[in-house]
Design an enzyme around this catalytic site. Structure first.
Site, PDB file in Angstrom:
ATOM      1  N   ASN A  38       1.788  -5.187  -3.148  1.00 42.02           N
ATOM      2  CA  ASN A  38       0.401  -5.484  -2.759  1.00 42.02           C
ATOM      3  C   ASN A  38      -0.349  -4.186  -2.459  1.00 42.02           C
ATOM      4  OD1 ASN A  38      -1.529  -7.646  -1.890  1.00 42.02           O
ATOM      5  ND2 ASN A  38      -1.350  -6.662   0.113  1.00 42.02           N
ATOM      6  N   GLU A  46       0.798  -1.231   0.000  1.00 38.80           N
ATOM      7  CA  GLU A  46       0.000   0.000   0.000  1.00 38.80           C
ATOM      8  C   GLU A  46       0.832   1.283   0.000  1.00 38.80           C
ATOM      9  OE1 GLU A  46      -2.784  -0.524   3.225  1.00 38.80           O
ATOM     10  OE2 GLU A  46      -3.690  -2.280   2.291  1.00 38.80           O
ATOM     11  N   HIS A  93     -10.647  -5.845  -1.806  1.00 31.83           N
ATOM     12  CA  HIS A  93     -11.641  -5.581  -0.757  1.00 31.83           C
ATOM     13  C   HIS A  93     -12.768  -4.792  -1.424  1.00 31.83           C
ATOM     14  CE1 HIS A  93      -9.187  -7.015   2.532  1.00 31.83           C
ATOM     15  NE2 HIS A  93      -8.175  -6.272   2.131  1.00 31.83           N
ATOM     16  N   ASP A 138     -12.553  -9.922  -0.174  1.00 30.42           N
ATOM     17  CA  ASP A 138     -13.788 -10.003   0.614  1.00 30.42           C
ATOM     18  C   ASP A 138     -14.743  -8.944   0.074  1.00 30.42           C
ATOM     19  OD1 ASP A 138     -12.831  -7.639   1.858  1.00 30.42           O
ATOM     20  OD2 ASP A 138     -12.509  -8.582   3.800  1.00 30.42           O
ATOM     21  N   GLU A 153      -6.602 -10.504  -1.002  1.00 30.02           N
ATOM     22  CA  GLU A 153      -7.344 -10.215   0.231  1.00 30.02           C
ATOM     23  C   GLU A 153      -8.835 -10.118  -0.056  1.00 30.02           C
ATOM     24  OE1 GLU A 153      -5.635  -6.909   2.411  1.00 30.02           O
ATOM     25  OE2 GLU A 153      -3.586  -7.503   1.937  1.00 30.02           O
TER      26      GLU A 153
END
Ligand SMILES: *[C@@H]1O[C@H](CO)[C@@H](O)[C@H](O)[C@H]1NC(C)=O
Ligand SMILES: *[C@@H]1O[C@H](CO)[C@@H](O)[C@H](O)[C@H]1NC(C)=O
Ligand SMILES: *[C@@H]1O[C@H](CO)[C@@H](O)[C@H](O)[C@H]1NC(C)=O
Ligand SMILES: *[C@@H]1O[C@H](CO)[C@@H](O)[C@H](O)[C@H]1NC(C)=O
Ligand SMILES: *[C@@H]1O[C@H](CO)[C@@H](O)[C@H](O)[C@H]1NC(C)=O
Length: 367
Positions: A211, A166, A247, A279, A277
């Protein structure tokens, strides 16, 4: 809700798979389909999950652990927290491997690869880092020691490392962080240079990833990520892949076509991609009515479909924990929830079956 396929959703020839039967939520709760088994039958490396072990209730929850450690379900585990800076180097030059070793042992016993996560990030740093009085030179030395020590210590027990996590703001410029604010933009390639040197010294094939979130579809941040990869490549510094955090929100998930386009851009630069990741949270309650479940299933379906359709350089999909009870969402986004593929009593949701269908290139029957 009917299945709406993106125009680019072309079913590709299925490779030999044990069973192409249509499976629906009528399957027994612990019977097939199994997501890691299906991913492997399609040539992917894994269907994986993050787990927040040790130090949380997950560590000793037998029902959770039964699902987590079954290799039919998962082939990769990502440590949600235990490898982060504040836990691995709590005092300068004093490393703590205990929690991470526990996690790696559990993953290996379950036959899982591990995406080690992460080395350099703006958050979850030790106070001695954030409160230090650094120059560019002294902080670069901190970064080098942290990166080289951890890569060397765990060697190829890590399938890959998220070297920097990030780094970018939504508009594609570097975010403010102790690293960027002190060292300047050079911190980015320096981190990957140190990681490259450490990997070469091990003689092992440990993949180095970048990432981030908000880089799963075309846009300023995705374009900026392409530029970072090209910059590393022009310096002959190793970069093997990009982690697409994924996400998403129910109803706000990028289309398969958009996710595919972003992935194709990374792959064209010669790197792999992983959904790291995944979701898909509900922005407001209720989290469990039939309409909402079908919409969420559709969003999971169209995301995993992008990884399947883009070909072998999307090497796998990892969810950011698999059940709503242990999800990070309610504490990080108050009022939001229901983001995962098992509900809060560890029952599979329609999204689970939608993923099974996406992996097999079948239309979504639960969307
Ligand atoms: C190292 O980490 C473990 C697990 O997180 C923790 O229980 C232990 O207290 C730590 N050790 C030291 C010396 O800080
Ligand atoms: C921080 O470091 C600079 C340069 O070494 C020094 O001049 C300054 O006094 C230090 N500040 C503190 C609060 O230690
Ligand atoms: C990009 O966004 C960051 C963080 O929101 C902001 O500080 C910066 O000024 C923006 N840069 C440009 C060029 O708009
Ligand atoms: C069902 O859930 C969705 C998603 O939270 C929500 O938008 C919708 O209003 C709910 N429908 C009913 C009848 O509660
Ligand atoms: C979880 O799933 C089970 C089985 O489908 C169901 O009985 C239960 O009500 C669900 N929990 C919630 C919160 O919806």
């Amino acid at each position: 809700m009917t299945t709406v396929l993106d125009s680019s959703f072309v079913l590709r020839p299925r490779v030999a798979s044990a069973c192409s039967c249509l499976v629906t939520p009528t399957s027994t709760p612990s019977g097939g389909p199994y997501l890691n088994q299906l991913m492997k039958s399609q040539g992917k490396l894994w269907f994986g999950t993050a787990a927040d072990i040790p130090g949380t209730d997950e560590t000793t929850d037998p029902a959770y652990l039964t699902i987590l450690t079954d290799p039919k379900n998962f082939g990769e585990m990502t440590p949600a927290n235990t490898m982060k800076f504040m836990f691995t180097e709590p005092e300068q030059g004093v490393f703590n491997y205990t929690g991470s070793d526990y996690f790696l042992d559990l993953a290996e016993k379950s036959g899982d690869l591990v995406r080690c996560h992460n080395l350099i990030w703006l958050s979850q740093l030790s106070p001695w880092v954030t409160e230090g009085n650094w120059t560019a030179e002294t902080l670069t030395a901190v970064m080098e020691n942290h990166i080289k020590t951890l890569i060397t210590h765990w060697s190829d027990r890590c399938y890959s490392w998220d070297v920097i996590n990030e780094a970018l703001a939504g508009n594609g410029s570097f975010s403010s962080s102790i690293w960027y604010d002190t060292i300047g933009p050079d911190y980015f390639h320096l981190a990957y240079q140190f990681a490259t040197e450490a990997v070469e010294a091990t003689g092992k094939d440990i993949k180095l990833y970048y990432n981030d979130y908000g880089i799963e579809s075309p846009g300023e941040k995705t374009t900026a990520t392409y530029a970072l990869i090209k910059d590393l490549q022009s310096r002959n510094i190793r970069i093997d892949g990009v982690g697409l955090e994924s996400h998403f929100e129910v109803g706000g998930t990028p289309s398969t076509a958009d996710q595919l386009e972003a992935m194709q851009g990374y792959i064209a630069l010669g790197v792999d991609v992983v959904q790291t990741e995944l979701d898909i949270r509900f922005p407001t309650a209720p989290y469990y009515n039939e309409t909402g479940q079908a919409e969420q299933a559709q969003d999971y379906y169209q995301s995993v479909a992008a990884c399947m359709l883009v070909g072998p350089h999307c090497i796998g999909t990892t969810v950011w924990d698999f059940d709503d009870y242990y999800s990070w969402v309610p504490s990080s986004f108050p009022g939001q929830g229901g983001a995962d593929i098992y509900n809060d009593t560890l029952q599979r949701k329609p999204a689970y079956y939608a993923i099974a269908e996406a992996i097999q290139g079948l239309p979504c029957t639960v969307c």
